[in-house]
Design an enzyme around this catalytic site. Structure first.
Site, PDB file in Angstrom:
ATOM      1  N   THR A   1     -49.563  38.162  -2.101  1.00 31.10           N
ATOM      2  CA  THR A   1     -48.704  37.585  -1.061  1.00 31.10           C
ATOM      3  C   THR A   1     -49.170  37.985   0.338  1.00 31.10           C
ATOM      4  OG1 THR A   1     -46.839  37.535  -2.556  1.00 31.10           O
ATOM      5  CG2 THR A   1     -46.306  37.607  -0.235  1.00 31.10           C
TER       6      THR A   1
ATOM      7  N   TYR B   1     -44.495  30.027  -1.907  1.00 31.40           N
ATOM      8  CA  TYR B   1     -45.816  30.003  -1.270  1.00 31.40           C
ATOM      9  C   TYR B   1     -46.919  30.224  -2.296  1.00 31.40           C
ATOM     10  CZ  TYR B   1     -45.068  34.870  -2.152  1.00 31.40           C
ATOM     11  OH  TYR B   1     -44.816  36.043  -2.797  1.00 31.40           O
TER      12      TYR B   1
ATOM     13  N   SER C   1     -51.554  38.763  -8.289  1.00 33.97           N
ATOM     14  CA  SER C   1     -51.885  39.956  -9.080  1.00 33.97           C
ATOM     15  C   SER C   1     -51.514  39.824 -10.546  1.00 33.97           C
ATOM     16  CB  SER C   1     -51.278  41.219  -8.469  1.00 33.97           C
ATOM     17  OG  SER C   1     -49.880  41.193  -8.564  1.00 33.97           O
TER      18      SER C   1
ATOM     19  N   THR D   1     -48.162  42.250  -5.103  1.00 38.39           N
ATOM     20  CA  THR D   1     -47.246  43.357  -5.424  1.00 38.39           C
ATOM     21  C   THR D   1     -46.831  43.400  -6.895  1.00 38.39           C
ATOM     22  OG1 THR D   1     -45.298  42.048  -4.834  1.00 38.39           O
ATOM     23  CG2 THR D   1     -46.280  43.419  -3.093  1.00 38.39           C
ATOM     24  N   ASP D   2     -46.951  42.254  -7.597  1.00 36.11           N
ATOM     25  CA  ASP D   2     -46.411  42.210  -8.968  1.00 36.11           C
ATOM     26  C   ASP D   2     -47.049  43.239  -9.901  1.00 36.11           C
ATOM     27  OD1 ASP D   2     -44.685  40.289  -8.190  1.00 36.11           O
ATOM     28  OD2 ASP D   2     -45.794  38.602  -9.043  1.00 36.11           O
TER      29      ASP D   2
ATOM     30  N   LYS E   1     -42.531  48.764  -8.618  1.00 35.68           N
ATOM     31  CA  LYS E   1     -41.829  47.636  -7.998  1.00 35.68           C
ATOM     32  C   LYS E   1     -40.455  47.516  -8.651  1.00 35.68           C
ATOM     33  CE  LYS E   1     -42.314  42.816  -6.671  1.00 35.68           C
ATOM     34  NZ  LYS E   1     -43.147  41.621  -6.574  1.00 35.68           N
TER      35      LYS E   1
ATOM     36  N   GLU F   1     -40.972  63.898 -29.447  1.00 35.54           N
ATOM     37  CA  GLU F   1     -39.976  64.188 -30.491  1.00 35.54           C
ATOM     38  C   GLU F   1     -40.634  64.339 -31.851  1.00 35.54           C
ATOM     39  OE1 GLU F   1     -36.853  64.818 -29.893  1.00 35.54           O
ATOM     40  OE2 GLU F   1     -37.031  64.363 -27.756  1.00 35.54           O
TER      41      GLU F   1
HETATM   42  N1  ASP Z   1     -47.197  37.007  -7.217  1.00 32.34           N
HETATM   43  C1  ASP Z   1     -47.612  37.774  -6.071  1.00 32.34           C
HETATM   44  C2  ASP Z   1     -48.714  38.700  -6.527  1.00 32.34           C
HETATM   45  O1  ASP Z   1     -48.458  39.693  -7.149  1.00 32.34           O
HETATM   46  C3  ASP Z   1     -46.481  38.512  -5.509  1.00 32.34           C
HETATM   47  C4  ASP Z   1     -46.818  39.402  -4.353  1.00 32.34           C
HETATM   48  O2  ASP Z   1     -47.914  39.659  -3.982  1.00 32.34           O
HETATM   49  O3  ASP Z   1     -45.843  39.908  -3.760  1.00 32.34           O
HETATM   50  O4  ASP Z   1     -49.841  38.420  -6.244  1.00 32.34           O
END
Ligand code: ASP
Length: 380
Positions: free
Chosen positions: A65, A79, A112, A145-146, A218, A337
């Site tokens: 993103t 997007y 990602s 971020t994923d 995340k 365990e």
């Molecule tokens: N789908 C995006 C990714 O992980 C989401 C992001 O970057 O926030 O590339």
């Protein structure tokens, strides 16, 4: 007389031509001089861009993103990830020039969710190669971020340098109102060029926080405060131009890590199976049949597994597949365990399933012995 007049005219003409030629030589010299000065100016500018008093930071771009764009500035969800090249992303933050000599390199440009083992290896090898260079003081990796925490933890385990490596993403695309990418990138470069960042392992920054790759995750699908390190806390914070560190990651990483991917061409297949009511043995059978060398169970609570899941997992162990119990609960330690000793399972400590998978892939490059694998979960 006419001859004399002719000679005078000729001399005047010659003198004029000479004067002219002289002037034009002077002009030429002057313009050469000017162009030399310009060259020097350009060189000086180049040197200024490569300012010796600033750190040299390489930005390796993978997409996400932070490089995403949409036609609408209010569109923060629909997007396309990885639309912009790294040069555009860097150019959108001209202030970077004041804090570091920044150059970009496009390693990939994907969302990602499409980062795979091959890309992880390619990125890790490039990071190590660059950090080996005296000219490089630190690395920033831009990432979606994923699955950012998976790449960050992988690098945390395989980077062979104590120079700073900062992984950064953004929750809003570059085209959005109040995009968070530019400031996050600025922060990442700022952290990577900070002396105190040395030796901290791979760090992640978003939303003004500095986190260790070991603990960050995340936690929210869309909000800008999505990245949290709930139980262990952040290692630092960035406020204005001030980078402050408060904690150190305690588990082994980077220069202390025994995992080395320099000669590895392919990582072993490790899958994650979810634990839920009425789950069945056949999902384990299917994973083993398809070639899984390791299985991480995103089990319930403190890693509890149904009788059916245990049957599937014990059959897998008989085929030399390593089973790691992690938890879908989102926080806390999966304790070792009796069931682990009985069935030769491994418990994941506080690694969530996706990070437990990263460590298991690397562990399997060393051993298939569950007891040995268990020691890795206690140390990393
Ligand atoms: N789908 C995006 C990714 O992980 C989401 C992001 O970057 O926030 O590339």
């Amino acid at each position: 007389m006419t001859k004399w007049l002719g000679a005078v005219l000729l001399s005047v003409l010659l003198l004029a031509t000479a004067a002219c030629a002289n002037t034009s030589t002077q002009e030429n010299n002057q313009s050469k001089q000017e162009s030399k000065t310009n060259e020097t100016k350009e060189k000086t500018t180049a040197v200024e861009t490569g300012n010796k008093s600033l750190s040299n930071i390489k930005v390796l771009a993978t997409g996400g993103t932070i490089a995403g764009a949409s036609d609408s500035d209010t569109d923060t969800t629909g997007y396309k990830s990885g639309s912009l090249g790294i040069d555009k992303v860097i150019a959108s933050v001209p202030q970077l020039k004041n804090i570091a000599n920044v150059t970009g390199e496009q390693v990939a440009n994907v969302g990602s969710e499409n980062v795979d083992n091959a890309l992880l290896l390619k990125l890790a090898k490039r990071v190590n190669q660059l950090l080996n260079d005296d000219q490089v003081d630190g690395i920033v990796v831009t990432h979606g971020t994923d699955t950012l925490e998976e790449t960050a933890y992988f690098l945390h385990l395989v980077v062979k340098s104590d120079k700073p490596v900062v992984v950064v993403g953004s929750m809003r695309p570059a085209s959005a109102i109040s995009a968070d990418g530019p400031l996050n990138l600025y922060h990442a470069v700022k952290i990577a060029s900070t002396k105190e960042a040395k030796g901290k392992g791979v760090m992640v920054t978003l939303n003004d926080r500095i986190a260790s790759a070991r603990f960050i995750t995340k936690t929210n699908t869309t909000t800008t405060d999505s990245f949290k390190s709930l139980e262990q806390g952040y290692i630092g914070e960035i406020a204005g131009e001030v980078v402050s560190f408060y904690n150190e990651p305690t588990r082994k990483h980077t220069t202390e890590s025994e995992f080395d991917v320099s000669k590895i061409k392919e990582l072993p297949q490790v899958d994650i199976l979810y634990g839920y009511q009425n789950d069945q043995k056949y999902v384990y059978d299917a994973a083993v049949k398809a070639g899984a060398k390791g299985i991480v169970v995103a089990a319930a609570g403190n890693g509890t597994m149904s009788t059916e899941a245990i049957k599937g997992a014990t059959d897998a162990v008989k085929k030399d597949v390593v089973i790691v119990r992690s938890s879908r609960a989102g926080n806390g330690i999966v304790t070792h365990e009796k069931m682990d000793d009985e069935h030769h399972f491994v418990s994941s400590d506080s690694l969530n399933p996706q990070k437990a998978r990263i460590l298991l892939m690397l562990a399997l490059t060393k051993t298939k012995n569950p007891d040995k694998v268990q020691t890795y979960y206690e140390q990393y």
